[in-house]
Write an enzyme that holds these catalytic residues in place. Structure first.
Site, PDB file in Angstrom:
ATOM      1  N   GLN A 221       0.826  -1.200   0.000  1.00  0.00           N
ATOM      2  CA  GLN A 221       0.000   0.000   0.000  1.00  0.00           C
ATOM      3  C   GLN A 221       0.866   1.259   0.000  1.00  0.00           C
ATOM      4  O   GLN A 221       0.353   2.361  -0.098  1.00  0.00           O
ATOM      5  CB  GLN A 221      -0.906   0.024   1.244  1.00  0.00           C
ATOM      6  CG  GLN A 221      -1.884  -1.136   1.288  1.00  0.00           C
ATOM      7  CD  GLN A 221      -2.672  -1.214   2.587  1.00  0.00           C
ATOM      8  OE1 GLN A 221      -2.786  -2.270   3.168  1.00  0.00           O
ATOM      9  NE2 GLN A 221      -3.242  -0.091   3.048  1.00  0.00           N
ATOM     10  N   ARG A 368      -8.129  -1.258   8.521  1.00  0.00           N
ATOM     11  CA  ARG A 368      -9.133  -0.335   8.000  1.00  0.00           C
ATOM     12  C   ARG A 368      -9.472   0.780   8.986  1.00  0.00           C
ATOM     13  O   ARG A 368     -10.638   1.050   9.285  1.00  0.00           O
ATOM     14  CB  ARG A 368     -10.402  -1.079   7.589  1.00  0.00           C
ATOM     15  CG  ARG A 368     -11.227  -0.251   6.623  1.00  0.00           C
ATOM     16  CD  ARG A 368     -12.320  -1.008   5.938  1.00  0.00           C
ATOM     17  NE  ARG A 368     -12.996  -0.110   5.006  1.00  0.00           N
ATOM     18  CZ  ARG A 368     -13.745  -0.492   4.003  1.00  0.00           C
ATOM     19  NH1 ARG A 368     -13.941  -1.757   3.773  1.00  0.00           N
ATOM     20  NH2 ARG A 368     -14.317   0.373   3.204  1.00  0.00           N
ATOM     21  N   CYS A 369      -8.432   1.424   9.513  1.00  0.00           N
ATOM     22  CA  CYS A 369      -8.666   2.543  10.412  1.00  0.00           C
ATOM     23  C   CYS A 369      -7.363   3.296  10.601  1.00  0.00           C
ATOM     24  O   CYS A 369      -6.319   2.821  10.205  1.00  0.00           O
ATOM     25  CB  CYS A 369      -9.159   2.071  11.782  1.00  0.00           C
ATOM     26  SG  CYS A 369      -7.965   1.051  12.648  1.00  0.00           S
ATOM     27  N   GLU A 738     -12.848   4.545   6.255  1.00  0.00           N
ATOM     28  CA  GLU A 738     -12.754   3.706   7.435  1.00  0.00           C
ATOM     29  C   GLU A 738     -13.804   4.005   8.504  1.00  0.00           C
ATOM     30  O   GLU A 738     -13.891   3.282   9.491  1.00  0.00           O
ATOM     31  CB  GLU A 738     -11.345   3.871   8.024  1.00  0.00           C
ATOM     32  CG  GLU A 738     -10.285   3.407   7.022  1.00  0.00           C
ATOM     33  CD  GLU A 738      -8.893   3.901   7.320  1.00  0.00           C
ATOM     34  OE1 GLU A 738      -8.787   4.964   7.962  1.00  0.00           O
ATOM     35  OE2 GLU A 738      -7.928   3.251   6.930  1.00  0.00           O
TER      36      GLU A 738
END
Lengths: 794, 174
Positions: A221, A368-369, A738
């Site tokens: 990523q 996801r945060c 998110e």
């Protein structure tokens, strides 16, 4: 005369995604799809035990298998000084084990062969003699006196503690508790989970001795961070390293860290002088790569009788596994845990945090945060419900009393962040009206008389998204800005590159929309490219919902630079001074004579063919953007459920989500992000967790044991929006990817707890599996989910 | 597999191979394969049809779903030799040269995909459903797709995509 922005695919257009054109035809280009001439295949042998000293490794049988080209062990890595590597969190991690294995699934050896089947066969032929050691699977065991030392490789590491950390105002908080009418308490475990993108991790390393260039295709990523890490750690020259992150089959934070497999494939390519492909299998992914959560949270809230919150105490104990590699860029040991309670007006707060090593896979990545924000917001909303219950006050009313008001911005949060905008009360009202709150409470009471357990759960929260600003966020000292480079060709078509890296968020579609908004160039005329460090400007990648807040801002800023130059060209073409020029979408015109104008495309042609004297030719630029603050979206999620007291099964009746993420660039994509996030929230609440037995065996090492919701279980979602533009973002946008994962779980859990609260059940740890709910109902007691898992469970 | 020559390596000498002939997306294709070769790997590495993805290796995620004689099958746990003499359809067979399949259009139109990894399998599972049941309910779509995992979309838009395609196929049929 002005263009219709929606028609050209600008801001606010639910433009269909351009990346879909290849994905729906099966023409995506994921790492495993890349084939290079002469490519070899690598497989990793992993430890079957969680804690053991390695007595010996015998690789001779592996070498005998035809087609095997190289067998690597930790000792061989050590000769290149690569047996250990630094993590992105200032710890070290074993690449291939030399002394001990410290978790089940740890990398022990690697085989490089002509095809992956041979490599797998050869791994099975390697004989490792393990001397097993006592296993630690939770922080309680890790902190016990006399506990086996896991990290005996480190100097100055006398115990299993990773860190101690605190923030807030202890004396002021103590005083708040002295003045409280009611003190409410809650204790939770946020279970270990795995982001589990469908595509596992992998890399293809290709070292070319003739040029000295190392090219690595990698599921990352953050390709530029990888390049920096390879340059700084492996001491390869940075211009000779090219990291290419092609299409990614999801990321969710799992593809941020540097994994041993990447490093081994690089060394293997250097040694064999052939491209080496490593594609992890699903079990390898689940048992060894960055997990999320695994935090014990405990706290108290001081409340006045009228509902006003006076203060909060929090204590967190996090389980980091064998190596501290959570890859979080804040300067705070427990990430942004202290963003808790940011949406409430609370005068005093204090937080202490401890982290421990255990014999479990390393990580604690931000699944996801933003970093630890999911745990923070879950604790916050469970604490809020507990306090409302203790006060005997309606949970919506209790929130309304304490939410920060619209005219209170900028607002200093209880732990010192600065929030800047929002309409919290309005979001809550929209959500309650949509769900029919008052009517549901009546239905609930009626149902209870008939032995049916209905519940309603609320979760309201604002969270810090978009790391960073560079004052507070860095990775290995590199500041958390991002970048965009825009090149407009002579015919007015353009290519845009950014330092972010899409993994399904649709950057190829939305970034072009920002260009369309700023320049009036139709979005279809802008191609977007990311992920290749040889061509993209330096950026920090995509995670923590930072793409739109940081890279998206850079896109707007670079487009404005292009517009500024185009204005000069327009003045030249129109033979007036620049001050007499006006802009409307896609066109400059003469203020006194609006019919006289030139389009942005005409300016582009002139930049190559008819520029003013002394002007540098061409029409391209780069912008690096360092945001002044995080963005603070707000969300109100309300779920209703029915719990079956006979079985403990609970069904979601409705789920209403009201999100305020500021200006929406592509509403269709924003809603897609919210629905995906809500699904992961539902997953966490209902089924998705990875736990360990007392021997450190990972329970959840494949999709038969690690339950993920399918289309059948996943409830439907009802989405609503409120728009409060971000005051510091160039186009008013805030992060959104998110929010639902962060804020959603508490809504589901609060709903189930609300359904059974009359039985005296105050907490069931996630996931709310039917057997846990059933046991709570049957025994009228709380249920803890801390590992090790019970093996006598029915 | 067609090639001008096949190199004889130390590796290839002793391994028994079997010849399989499979109709892939309407085209008859043959290959010599090791008996243990998985169908997904023959499709991906042998026939270069990389639209079939492997996600979990255990038949759970459905990213590798293809149609074998019209029925959805998870090609990561099916041997290539089991497909001998049969008809296999992959995502590459959905569109014609000039036209997308309505299911492909539906996924784009209703934002039924994000990262795209599960999409080929989802679309083929959907095709099997619509071939049998041209007018499914939402529940029927959800059930038919319950062997396929998606980590990005939350399914709601996938379900809408399939219903969109069903409607378009009904309209053009009737």
């Amino acid at each position: 005369m002005s263009l219709d922005e929606i028609k050209i695919g600008g801001m606010g257009a639910s433009r269909r995604r351009v990346e879909d054109n290849r994905f729906i035809r099966g023409r995506g280009n994921y790492v495993d799809d890349v084939v290079l001439p002469g490519m070899l295949h690598m497989e990793i042998l992993r430890s079957p035990v969680a804690h053991a000293r390695i007595r010996s490794i015998d690789v001779s049988k592996a070498w005998e298998i035809p087609g095997v080209r190289l067998v690597l062990t930790g000792d061989m890595m050590a000769t290149r000084n690569l047996a250990w590597m630094p993590t992105l969190s200032y710890d070290t991690q074993a690449v291939l084990a030399t002394d001990k294995v410290r978790f089940q699934g740890q990398e022990v050896a690697a085989v490089i062969a002509d095809d992956p089947y041979i490599a797998k066969d050869a791994c099975e032929a390697i004989v490792v003699d393990y001397e097993t050691l006592p296993v630690i699977v939770n922080p309680d065991q890790a902190m016990a006196s006399g506990a086996t030392l896991i990290r005996d490789d480190k100097e100055n590491q006398p115990d299993n503690k990773v860190f101690d950390w605190e923030v807030g105002d202890r004396p002021a908080t103590d005083k708040a508790f002295e003045e409280a009418d009611v003190v409410s308490e809650i204790e939770l475990h946020y279970p270990r989970s795995h982001p589990s993108p469908l595509e596992p991790c992998g890399s293809i390393a290709d070292f070319d001795r003739s040029t000295g260039k190392l090219t690595v295709y990698m599921t990352t990523q953050a390709p530029h961070i990888i390049r920096a890490a390879v340059a700084l750690v492996a001491e390869l020259p940075e211009h000779m390293i090219r990291i290419i992150s092609p299409d990614l089959g999801g990321g969710f934070g799992n593809k941020v860290p540097v994994y041993p497999g990447y490093v081994i494939s690089i060394l293997a390519s250097i040694l064999t002088e052939r491209p080496v492909k490593w594609i992890e299998d699903k079990t390898g992914n689940l048992i060894s790569t960055g997990f999320g959560r695994d935090v014990y949270l405990k706290g108290q809230m001081a409340v006045r009788k009228d509902g006003k919150i006076l203060g909060v105490r929090m204590h967190t104990i996090s389980d980091h596994g064998a190596f501290f590699s959570d890859a979080q860029p804040s300067k705070f040991k427990i990430g942004l845990m202290h963003s808790a309670f940011a949406c409430y007006d609370i005068p005093a707060a204090h937080l202490t945090a401890e982290g421990y090593y255990t014999n479990k896979a390393p990580g604690g990545v931000a699944y996801r945060c933003s970093f630890r924000v999911t745990e923070a917001m879950f604790f916050q909303e469970r604490m809020i419900q507990a306090a409302a219950d203790d006060l005997g006050m309606d949970q919506a009313e209790f929130r309304r009393i304490n939410l920060v008001r619209d005219d209170d911005f900028p607002h200093r949060t209880p732990f010192g962040f600065l929030t800047d905008s929002g309409q919290y009360g309005k979001c809550l009202d929209v959500a309650l009206e949509a769900i029919g709150y008052e009517q549901f409470l009546k239905d609930q009471e009626e149902a209870r008389k008939n032995g049916r357990y209905l519940g309603i759960g609320i979760s309201t929260m604002t969270e810090p998204l978009g790391a960073g600003n560079s004052r507070e966020y860095d990775i290995l000292g590199i500041k958390m800005f991002d970048s965009a480079e825009l090149r407009v060709h002579m015919t007015g078509k353009a290519i845009l590159r950014t330092g972010a890296k899409t993994q399904g968020q649709g950057h190829e579609t939305t970034w072009a929309q920002i260009v369309a908004h700023e320049l009036g160039i139709p979005a279809d005329d802008v191609v977007v490219e990311e992920g290749d460090t040889d061509t993209a400007p330096f950026g920090m990648g995509t995670y923590a919902s930072r793409s739109t807040p940081v890279a998206g801002a850079a896109v707007a800023m670079v487009a404005r630079k292009i517009r500024a130059k185009s204005r000069k060209i327009a003045a030249h073409l129109l033979e007036v001074s620049e001050e007499d020029i006006e802009w409307e979408l896609g066109r400059f015109y003469v203020r006194s004579s609006p019919d006289r104008g030139v389009t942005i495309q005409e300016c582009a042609m002139a930049a190559y063919s008819n520029m003013p004297d002394g002007m540098e030719p061409g029409l391209e630029n780069t912008a690096y953007y360092d945001p002044p603050n995080l963005t603070w979206p707000f969300a109100a999620y309300v779920a209703t459920v029915e719990v079956d007291p006979e079985t403990g099964v609970w069904d979601v009746l409705r789920m209403v989500a009201v999100d305020d993420c500021g200006v929406r660039i592509n509403p269709m994509i924003v809603e897609g992000q919210i629905m995906g996030g809500l699904t992961e929230a539902y997953a966490m609440a209902s089924m998705q967790f990875i736990t360990f037995d007392a021997e450190g065996n990972c329970v959840g090492s494949n999709y038969m044991d690690y339950l993920l919701p399918t289309a059948w279980e996943t409830p439907g979602f009802e989405l609503h929006e409120v728009v409060t533009p971000c005051p510091h973002h160039p186009i008013g946008a805030k992060g959104i990817g998110e929010c639902a994962t962060v804020g959603g779980p508490a809504a589901f859990v609060n709903a189930v707890m609300n359904a059974v609260e009359h039985l005296g059940v105050r907490n069931i740890d996630m996931p709310l599996l039917p057997d846990r709910v059933h046991e709570a109902i049957a025994t009228r007691s709380d249920i803890s989910g801390a590992p090790p898992v019970r093996t006598d469970a029915p | 597999m067609t090639s001008l020559f096949e190199e004889i390596t130390e590796t290839s000498v002793d391994i028994p191979v079997r010849r399989v002939t499979i109709t892939v997306n309407g085209e008859k294709r043959s290959a010599n394969v090791e008996p243990r070769l998985l169908l997904a790997h023959l499709l991906r590495q042998g026939f270069k049809l990389t639209g079939t993805h492997t996600g979990c290796d255990t038949t759970n995620c459905g990213a590798c779903t293809v149609l074998v004689d019209g029925r959805p099958a998870k090609s990561c746990t099916m041997l290539a030799v089991q497909a001998d003499g049969r008809d296999v359809m992959t995502v590459e067979g959905l569109a014609t040269a000039s036209e997308l399949h309505p299911i492909q259009e539906g996924f784009k139109e209703e934002h039924g995909l994000q990262c795209g990894y599960c999409t080929p399998g989802m679309m083929l599972a959907a095709k099997a459903l619509l071939d049998e049941n041209p007018d499914p309910t939402e529940d029927e779509v959800r059930w038919a797709l319950s062997g396929n995992l998606c980590r990005c979309t939350g399914y709601q838009n996938i379900v809408k995509s399939v219903l969109w395609a069903a409607e378009k196929m009904r309209n053009s049929a009737g």
